[in-house]
Design a protein around this motif. Sequence first.
Motif, PDB file in Angstrom:
ATOM      1  N   LEU A  80       0.834  -1.202   0.000  1.00 18.35           N
ATOM      2  CA  LEU A  80       0.000   0.000   0.000  1.00 18.35           C
ATOM      3  C   LEU A  80       0.868   1.252   0.000  1.00 18.35           C
ATOM      4  CD1 LEU A  80      -2.785   1.319   0.177  1.00 18.35           C
ATOM      5  CD2 LEU A  80      -2.657   1.111   2.674  1.00 18.35           C
ATOM      6  N   LEU A  81       1.929   1.230   0.805  1.00 21.22           N
ATOM      7  CA  LEU A  81       2.844   2.372   0.862  1.00 21.22           C
ATOM      8  C   LEU A  81       3.520   2.598  -0.486  1.00 21.22           C
ATOM      9  CD1 LEU A  81       4.455   4.546   2.360  1.00 21.22           C
ATOM     10  CD2 LEU A  81       6.056   2.757   3.068  1.00 21.22           C
ATOM     11  N   LEU A  82       4.024   1.520  -1.098  1.00 14.24           N
ATOM     12  CA  LEU A  82       4.747   1.640  -2.363  1.00 14.24           C
ATOM     13  C   LEU A  82       3.828   2.089  -3.494  1.00 14.24           C
ATOM     14  CD1 LEU A  82       6.963  -1.583  -2.149  1.00 14.24           C
ATOM     15  CD2 LEU A  82       7.705   0.785  -1.843  1.00 14.24           C
ATOM     16  N   LEU A 103       2.193  -7.279 -10.627  1.00 16.45           N
ATOM     17  CA  LEU A 103       1.993  -8.400 -11.552  1.00 16.45           C
ATOM     18  C   LEU A 103       2.322  -9.727 -10.869  1.00 16.45           C
ATOM     19  CD1 LEU A 103       3.480  -6.836 -14.810  1.00 16.45           C
ATOM     20  CD2 LEU A 103       1.070  -7.246 -14.301  1.00 16.45           C
ATOM     21  N   LEU A 104       3.346  -9.726 -10.029  1.00 18.42           N
ATOM     22  CA  LEU A 104       3.684 -10.937  -9.269  1.00 18.42           C
ATOM     23  C   LEU A 104       2.555 -11.315  -8.314  1.00 18.42           C
ATOM     24  CD1 LEU A 104       7.400 -10.119  -8.375  1.00 18.42           C
ATOM     25  CD2 LEU A 104       6.658 -11.995  -9.839  1.00 18.42           C
ATOM     26  N   LYS A 105       2.017 -10.315  -7.627  1.00 22.76           N
ATOM     27  CA  LYS A 105       0.926 -10.571  -6.684  1.00 22.76           C
ATOM     28  C   LYS A 105      -0.314 -11.094  -7.411  1.00 22.76           C
ATOM     29  CE  LYS A 105       0.718  -9.496  -2.759  1.00 22.76           C
ATOM     30  NZ  LYS A 105       0.896 -10.332  -1.546  1.00 22.76           N
ATOM     31  N   LYS A 152      -4.184 -14.211  -8.005  1.00 19.82           N
ATOM     32  CA  LYS A 152      -5.290 -14.054  -8.966  1.00 19.82           C
ATOM     33  C   LYS A 152      -6.310 -13.001  -8.517  1.00 19.82           C
ATOM     34  CE  LYS A 152      -3.668 -17.179 -11.720  1.00 19.82           C
ATOM     35  NZ  LYS A 152      -2.413 -17.448 -11.014  1.00 19.82           N
ATOM     36  N   ARG A 153      -5.914 -12.123  -7.602  1.00 19.44           N
ATOM     37  CA  ARG A 153      -6.803 -11.038  -7.178  1.00 19.44           C
ATOM     38  C   ARG A 153      -6.780  -9.928  -8.226  1.00 19.44           C
ATOM     39  NH1 ARG A 153      -5.967  -9.074  -1.155  1.00 19.44           N
ATOM     40  NH2 ARG A 153      -7.730  -7.790  -1.859  1.00 19.44           N
ATOM     41  N   LYS A 154      -7.965  -9.591  -8.723  1.00 20.78           N
ATOM     42  CA  LYS A 154      -8.074  -8.641  -9.834  1.00 20.78           C
ATOM     43  C   LYS A 154      -7.632  -7.233  -9.458  1.00 20.78           C
ATOM     44  CE  LYS A 154     -11.745 -11.175 -12.212  1.00 20.78           C
ATOM     45  NZ  LYS A 154     -13.141 -11.129 -12.728  1.00 20.78           N
ATOM     46  N   LEU A 155      -7.684  -6.903  -8.170  1.00 21.38           N
ATOM     47  CA  LEU A 155      -7.273  -5.564  -7.744  1.00 21.38           C
ATOM     48  C   LEU A 155      -5.822  -5.291  -8.128  1.00 21.38           C
ATOM     49  CD1 LEU A 155      -7.808  -2.923  -6.222  1.00 21.38           C
ATOM     50  CD2 LEU A 155      -7.129  -4.090  -4.104  1.00 21.38           C
ATOM     51  N   TYR A 156      -4.973  -6.295  -7.988  1.00 25.99           N
ATOM     52  CA  TYR A 156      -3.558  -6.133  -8.362  1.00 25.99           C
ATOM     53  C   TYR A 156      -3.416  -5.892  -9.865  1.00 25.99           C
ATOM     54  CZ  TYR A 156      -2.427  -7.902  -3.697  1.00 25.99           C
ATOM     55  OH  TYR A 156      -2.320  -8.060  -2.343  1.00 25.99           O
ATOM     56  N   LEU A 157      -4.170  -6.624 -10.660  1.00 27.42           N
ATOM     57  CA  LEU A 157      -4.106  -6.460 -12.110  1.00 27.42           C
ATOM     58  C   LEU A 157      -4.634  -5.093 -12.530  1.00 27.42           C
ATOM     59  CD1 LEU A 157      -3.501  -7.651 -14.878  1.00 27.42           C
ATOM     60  CD2 LEU A 157      -5.814  -8.616 -14.885  1.00 27.42           C
TER      61      LEU A 157
END
Length: 447
Positions: free
Chosen positions: A140-142, A196-198, A203-208
Amino acid sequence: MKIELFDGIIRADIFVLVLNFTLLIHFLVSYYFNCYKKGFKVDYWHYTIFLVFILPFVIIYPFAASRYNVIATGDKIEIIKNYVDKAYLISFVGYISLYIGFFHFSFFRKRSVLYFSINGLHKKLSIFTNACIQSRYSMLLLVSLGFVLIALLYINVMSQYGFSVNIRRYILADSSLRPIFNFTISFIPIILTFLLLKFADTKRKLYLITAVLFILLMLLCGVRSAIAYPVLTVYILSLISKKKKASILKMILIGGVFLFIILLLGQLRNGYIDLLSLVKTFGLMIFYGNNFSDLRDFAWILAYWDGVFVTGKTYLAAFISFIPRSFSAFRSDWALSIYTNSLVGFEPTEHAGLRPGIFGEAYLNFGIFGVIIFGYITGYILKFTDYQIKDSVLRGHSNLSKSYSLTTLYSLNSIFLVTSGFWKFYIILFIVLLGYIVSEILKKRPL
């Protein structure tokens, strides 16, 4: 003896051409015995060597002295072509040095003092990097810092120059904006890689979605590598994790599409998109353009170089890269991009600097001795990293974030090969420090 083939499409020295073909065969044999026979279709060693040497030097060599390079160099190719062989042979020494490091690790692994020194550092770096990726607090910080940096950059640029799909062209001429731009284009690719790694692991769409948003914002910066390398890195790590299940044909097809997209982004950076023109000139831009021009750029630098080694000055300038050039006369003279621009007669406000390849800067500083030392150390660390990733995969660890964290030491080492992006060194150290804090303070809380 020089030869020209196919109406000047290929121009090369016969001896060097034979040497080049022999080197390519060596690389393929190395791949077969050290990758394929070990149960992998792709590994980190051969992927990296292909990307930094085989593609920009071995594959490009027959075309690097051709008169068709005029599309990128103008009439300077008439001078540059006389130094292509020298640039290649210097880099060839570096390639041999890489494999000396490779064999040193392979044959003496845990019997070497170097191994224990590197292994201790590697363990700390990888543990803290992985902790940073896994923690929702650090992510979240990054991510928040990434958005703040992009916002600050766009607000400053657009308030002065208006909207643009290539703010990079303004940055070159505006020294007040350059520090935040350099930091941003070094910082965002790492955060994009993490996202992208996360996504690949969870497979959480929020990361994508967040990753796609960063990609769209970075398109306006006009820096293709900031988008391309994170995507490529995660894709390669996913192939390594599949071992022999990875499809070579699919990889080649995706690689071709990837190259096409890189060239398309180049058009977008120049303010237009012409798919028909891109299809027609695809091969021309690959072999004679500025996309894989390390060999030609190194030759260009050698053509105007006075033969005086700079004995570490570009590295020292890189270490103080956090000081704006306007406050440092030393950086204004010896930062790699400034130095290479001054050699060939480019204005730093108009050109970002030539790329001398992974051994060019070592040569300009310390000669062949520097090439051998840098090559050997890099080869040893790269093979160490390759071994660690393979060992992790063979132990059943399919987590891509873990595999990526194992590359931290090599990532730090690789920054010294071409120091024009040295900001990344400090950013990685910041991430490692953040990971250390996460692992020490928040390790008992849910991540």
